[in-house]
Design a protein around this motif. Structure first.
Motif, PDB file in Angstrom:
ATOM      1  N   ALA A   1       0.785  -1.051  -0.097  1.00 51.27           N
ATOM      2  CA  ALA A   1       0.075  -0.147   0.083  1.00 51.27           C
ATOM      3  C   ALA A   1       0.877   1.190   0.027  1.00 51.27           C
ATOM      4  O   ALA A   1       0.659   2.241  -0.695  1.00 51.27           O
ATOM      5  N   ALA A   2       1.825   1.199   0.614  1.00 45.10           N
ATOM      6  CA  ALA A   2       2.870   2.430   0.750  1.00 45.10           C
ATOM      7  C   ALA A   2       3.320   2.676  -0.735  1.00 45.10           C
ATOM      8  O   ALA A   2       3.514   3.995  -0.896  1.00 45.10           O
ATOM      9  N   ALA A   3       4.057   1.663  -1.388  1.00 44.49           N
ATOM     10  CA  ALA A   3       4.635   1.971  -2.462  1.00 44.49           C
ATOM     11  C   ALA A   3       3.536   2.300  -3.615  1.00 44.49           C
ATOM     12  O   ALA A   3       3.931   3.110  -4.347  1.00 44.49           O
ATOM     13  N   GLU A   4       2.397   1.631  -3.385  1.00 47.16           N
ATOM     14  CA  GLU A   4       1.563   1.935  -4.569  1.00 47.16           C
ATOM     15  C   GLU A   4       0.989   3.256  -4.384  1.00 47.16           C
ATOM     16  O   GLU A   4       0.490   4.013  -5.243  1.00 47.16           O
ATOM     17  N   LEU A   5       0.711   3.802  -3.177  1.00 50.73           N
ATOM     18  CA  LEU A   5       0.395   5.224  -2.841  1.00 50.73           C
ATOM     19  C   LEU A   5       1.400   6.253  -2.631  1.00 50.73           C
ATOM     20  O   LEU A   5       0.948   7.519  -2.491  1.00 50.73           O
ATOM     21  N   HIS A   6       2.494   6.032  -3.076  1.00 55.35           N
ATOM     22  CA  HIS A   6       3.611   6.945  -3.128  1.00 55.35           C
ATOM     23  C   HIS A   6       3.365   8.368  -3.994  1.00 55.35           C
ATOM     24  O   HIS A   6       3.668   9.323  -3.559  1.00 55.35           O
TER      25      HIS A   6
ATOM     26  N   ALA B   1       9.115   2.487   3.929  1.00 58.30           N
ATOM     27  CA  ALA B   1       8.722   2.811   2.722  1.00 58.30           C
ATOM     28  C   ALA B   1       8.964   4.199   2.366  1.00 58.30           C
ATOM     29  O   ALA B   1       9.358   4.667   1.291  1.00 58.30           O
ATOM     30  N   GLN B   2       8.560   5.018   3.153  1.00 55.18           N
ATOM     31  CA  GLN B   2       8.483   6.570   3.259  1.00 55.18           C
ATOM     32  C   GLN B   2      10.021   6.859   3.287  1.00 55.18           C
ATOM     33  O   GLN B   2      10.588   7.883   2.693  1.00 55.18           O
ATOM     34  N   PHE B   3      10.781   6.210   4.370  1.00 57.21           N
ATOM     35  CA  PHE B   3      12.322   6.507   4.579  1.00 57.21           C
ATOM     36  C   PHE B   3      12.992   6.196   3.153  1.00 57.21           C
ATOM     37  O   PHE B   3      13.892   6.991   2.948  1.00 57.21           O
ATOM     38  N   LEU B   4      12.587   5.262   2.374  1.00 56.70           N
ATOM     39  CA  LEU B   4      13.322   4.783   1.308  1.00 56.70           C
ATOM     40  C   LEU B   4      12.759   5.276   0.029  1.00 56.70           C
ATOM     41  O   LEU B   4      13.246   5.117  -1.061  1.00 56.70           O
ATOM     42  N   HIS B   5      11.848   6.305   0.264  1.00 58.82           N
ATOM     43  CA  HIS B   5      11.002   6.706  -1.257  1.00 58.82           C
ATOM     44  C   HIS B   5      10.723   5.607  -1.862  1.00 58.82           C
ATOM     45  O   HIS B   5      10.669   5.384  -3.156  1.00 58.82           O
ATOM     46  N   ALA B   6      10.088   4.502  -1.434  1.00 62.82           N
ATOM     47  CA  ALA B   6      10.111   3.123  -2.195  1.00 62.82           C
ATOM     48  C   ALA B   6       8.664   3.469  -3.030  1.00 62.82           C
ATOM     49  O   ALA B   6       7.703   4.009  -2.846  1.00 62.82           O
ATOM     50  N   THR B   7       8.951   2.908  -4.243  1.00 58.65           N
ATOM     51  CA  THR B   7       7.697   2.838  -5.361  1.00 58.65           C
ATOM     52  C   THR B   7       7.343   1.643  -6.001  1.00 58.65           C
ATOM     53  O   THR B   7       8.008   0.433  -5.499  1.00 58.65           O
ATOM     54  N   ALA B   8       6.311   1.445  -6.651  1.00 64.97           N
ATOM     55  CA  ALA B   8       5.665   0.419  -6.873  1.00 64.97           C
ATOM     56  C   ALA B   8       6.890  -0.623  -7.906  1.00 64.97           C
ATOM     57  O   ALA B   8       6.645  -1.951  -7.804  1.00 64.97           O
ATOM     58  N   GLY B   9       7.555  -0.219  -8.483  1.00 68.16           N
ATOM     59  CA  GLY B   9       8.657  -0.673  -9.418  1.00 68.16           C
ATOM     60  C   GLY B   9       9.551  -1.406  -8.346  1.00 68.16           C
ATOM     61  O   GLY B   9      10.141  -2.437  -8.884  1.00 68.16           O
ATOM     62  N   GLN B  10       9.856  -0.979  -7.161  1.00 68.08           N
ATOM     63  CA  GLN B  10      10.738  -1.722  -6.066  1.00 68.08           C
ATOM     64  C   GLN B  10      10.247  -2.669  -5.284  1.00 68.08           C
ATOM     65  O   GLN B  10      10.633  -3.495  -4.399  1.00 68.08           O
TER      66      GLN B  10
END
Length: 683
Positions: A82-87, A128-137
């Motif tokens: 959810a965190a990566a998809e909603l980035h 996920a926020q700390f690393l700025h994770a995205t859906a591709g990762q």
């Protein structure tokens, strides 16, 4: 603060092993991620997942810990997705983050497992926020989480599972209630409100590092239950961050992200987090800050401005937590402190009853689990009272009273440990005085809790100890010992005395009943014509004859008067003034060769019963007076387990611990209630 860390006790080197295993487990997880070809971001994610798996799982049994560890990815991976998809969707991301905060705190109602899963879910979103994770990762990060949790589990449950050799840890049950009356529900609302404030204010401070403020709010609410605890924890978090930033400027910044020294500093930070967590939240936050600075150094983004920004976001998060506990469904320090002190007192009584029953030979009496529970509850008492004894507390009177309460509860715990140690000795003697003293302890606890309206769960917790005390009294022949609370106006000693018909009590008698010369060496005569009152200070048991129904006090404490079944009288020894036991045939008794005190004669053999091992009567260790032998067996009555003569000094030691416990409980009344009637802490 330095003393607390470097001089704090570490029984069994538990903290040292905890920290060393964490370094090993996290190092293995990072190595596995690297071997799997993950990037630096994936390795950092895996290392943090392993840290959480080793730090947050606190179930009391190894099996429970393994189950909780297996459930961590189940709770964390959906949140990570959810965190990566909603980035790229800030509004939805923010509302989802707040929902995770509320659900994570609410999960604490299900005990250690709920707490662990809630923390892991929140930290997965935070990372996920700390690393700025995205859906591709997402595939790489998910794999890193699974591999790291498995690596941490391999170390914890395979390579170094020292918990298998330890008894299960006692975990006090959470306070009950329903709806907003439940503390965890109120805290969930508070944490969500505080995190909402931190999120908005944090984004005003920095649009990129706002999650630091939300993280600060979250962690301030961990292991707190009242507004006082939250205020103190927030202060300690800010203080630890300030010290950690100063240390980072001196140690981390000069490394400029160099791999090997920075990794060594990361390992040292991990060790520091795990080693200091149990003794100082300030020190733990120092190492958390150094760890974050080291990771930013590895990522190549560490600057002095970033350090200042972290301090500002931490202050915003602490402010959000403080505002929430002060104005949103506040849970007062008084309510929480009072509840934990009452639970501690009930546990003190439970430990006393279990130990007394163990001494009385009740088969299933085991005080060890109760003692472990008492230690856990006292830890919660210290945590709840921490706001009152904090150096910044301006209320000096309440600070003194709180310190006195802690000191007296520690005294109670020390006496309980001594009593349990005596009860564990296989040669510990059976003595009716122990059941009577246990009854007085229950009376003291009842007096301290007289104003409390206990719930059903609290009442049921006290049922078993009372039953055990009654069983102990039954074995010792004391009717009514441990029978519960006194009527209004009754004295504590009255609760310890059995009710008997036609009994004659000597004016200065010793401790209650010992051995009957005809029937049974450990049984009390029938209540028709037999009774005794407890000796106020030490000494040995008075023996009451079923026919004569009376006994004079012995001039020398520590040895029993033996009354003959036929004559019912005894002539005093010419030297000691101690009544000699006369043989039913000859009417005379030979003195003991060592002490000059006559041996009790066997009614059939006409000779002194000998010690089973030495062949001679063993003198009492304290008085030098020979022990009375069982008239049928010709030997001293033995302990039902050890089969050796019971030793009165062990009973005396147990009584000394019980008397110390009574004194501590009596002194607790003053600091718990001020002369004006005000409680220990304010509303």
């Amino acid at each position: 603060m330095l003393k607390r860390v470097f001089v704090a006790p570490d029984p069994g080197r538990a903290r040292l092993r905890f920290a060393a295993r964490a370094v090993l487990g996290i190092g293995l997880a990072v190595a596995v991620c690297g071997a799997a070809g993950h990037s630096l971001v994936g390795a950092v994610t895996g290392g943090l997942a392993a840290l959480l798996a080793l730090f947050t799982v606190t179930d009391p049994t190894v099996r429970g810990q393994a189950v909780t560890t297996a459930l961590l990815p189940v709770a964390g991976l959906p949140v990570l997705a959810a965190a990566a998809e909603l980035h790229a969707h800030p509004v939805l991301r923010d509302f989802t983050f707040l929902a995770v905060v509320g659900a994570g705190v609410y999960a604490r109602r299900w005990g250690p497992r709920g707490h662990s899963l809630g923390v892991f879910a929140f930290m997965t979103f935070f990372v996920a926020q700390f690393l700025h994770a995205t859906a591709g990762q997402l595939p790489e990060l998910s794999a890193a989480v699974v591999l790291s949790v498995l690596s941490a589990a391999a170390v914890r449950f395979g390579l170094w599972c020292y918990e298998r050799r330890l008894p299960p840890a006692a975990v006090p049950s959470a306070p009950g209630g329903s709806g907003l009356a439940r503390v965890t529900t109120r805290q969930a609302v508070q944490a969500t409100a505080g995190a909402g404030f931190a999120l908005v204010a944090g984004q005003l401070v920095s649009g990129q590092r706002w999650y630091w403020a939300v993280g600060a709010t979250w962690w301030i609410f961990v292991n707190t239950a009242s507004r006082g605890e939250t205020l103190v924890r927030g202060f300690r978090r800010v203080l630890g961050t300030v010290i950690g930033i100063g240390l980072g400027v001196l140690v981390v910044a000069p490394l400029h992200g160099a791999a090997l020294p920075t990794l060594a500093l990361v390992a040292a930070s991990v060790f520091g987090i795990f080693y200091t967590a149990a003794v100082s939240y300030t020190w733990m936050m120092l190492w958390v800050t150094v760890l974050a600075e080291s990771l930013y150094g590895l990522l190549g983004v560490l600057t002095p401005g970033l350090l200042a920004l972290r301090l500002g976001e931490t202050a915003v998060g602490a402010l959000g937590a403080w505002l929430a506990v002060l104005f949103v469904l506040p849970v007062t320090t008084h309510a929480v402190t009072d509840a934990w002190i009452q639970r501690a007192l009930r546990c003190v009584h439970a430990c006393t009853a279990e130990a007394s029953a163990r001494l009385a030979g009740v088969p299933d009496a085991d005080p060890a689990p109760r003692v472990a529970e008492l230690e856990q509850i006292l830890g919660r008492v210290r945590l709840s009272v921490a706001p009152l004894v904090h150096p910044l507390n301006p209320l000096s009177g309440r600070k003194r009273r709180a310190r006195r309460v802690l000191a007296l509860l520690d005294d109670c715990a020390r006496e309980i440990h001594g009593l349990v140690a005596v009860a564990a000795d296989p040669e510990a003697s059976h003595d009716a005085r122990l059941a009577a003293a246990c009854a007085r302890v229950e009376t003291a606890v009842t007096a301290l809790l007289a104003q409390e309206r206990s719930g059903d769960a609290e009442k049921s917790a006290a049922t078993k100890p009372t039953a055990l005390a009654a069983a102990a009294a039954s074995r010792l022949g004391v009717a009514g010992a441990g029978a519960g609370r006194l009527p209004a106006g009754a004295s504590p000693s009255a609760a310890a005395r059995p009710s008997t018909a036609g009994a004659t009590r000597p004016p200065a008698s010793g401790a209650a009943a010992a051995r009957h010369p005809v029937t049974d060496a450990t049984s009390r005569p029938s209540t028709a014509g037999a009774d005794a009152t407890p000796r106020p200070v030490g000494g040995g048991a008075e023996t009451w004859h079923a026919a004569a129904g009376a006994a004079g006090p012995r001039p020398v404490a520590g040895a029993a008067e033996t009354w003959h079944a036929a004559a019912g009288v005894a002539a005093p020894h010419p030297a000691t003034g101690v009544a000699e036991t006369r043989h039913p045939a000859s009417g005379a008794a030979a003195p003991h060769p060592a002490t000059g005190v006559a041996e009790t004669r066997h009614p059939a053999a006409g000779a002194a019963a000998s010690h089973p091992a030495t062949g001679a009567a063993a003198p009492h260790p304290a008085t030098g007076v020979a022990e009375t032998r069982h008239p049928a067996a010709g030997a001293a009555a033995s302990h039902p387990v050890a089969g050796v003569a019971a030793r009165r000094p062990l009973a005396g030691a147990a009584l000394a611990h019980l008397h110390g416990l009574e004194r501590a409980l009596a002194e607790l009344a003053a600091p718990l209630r001020a002369p004006s009637g005000s409680p220990l802490v304010g509303a």
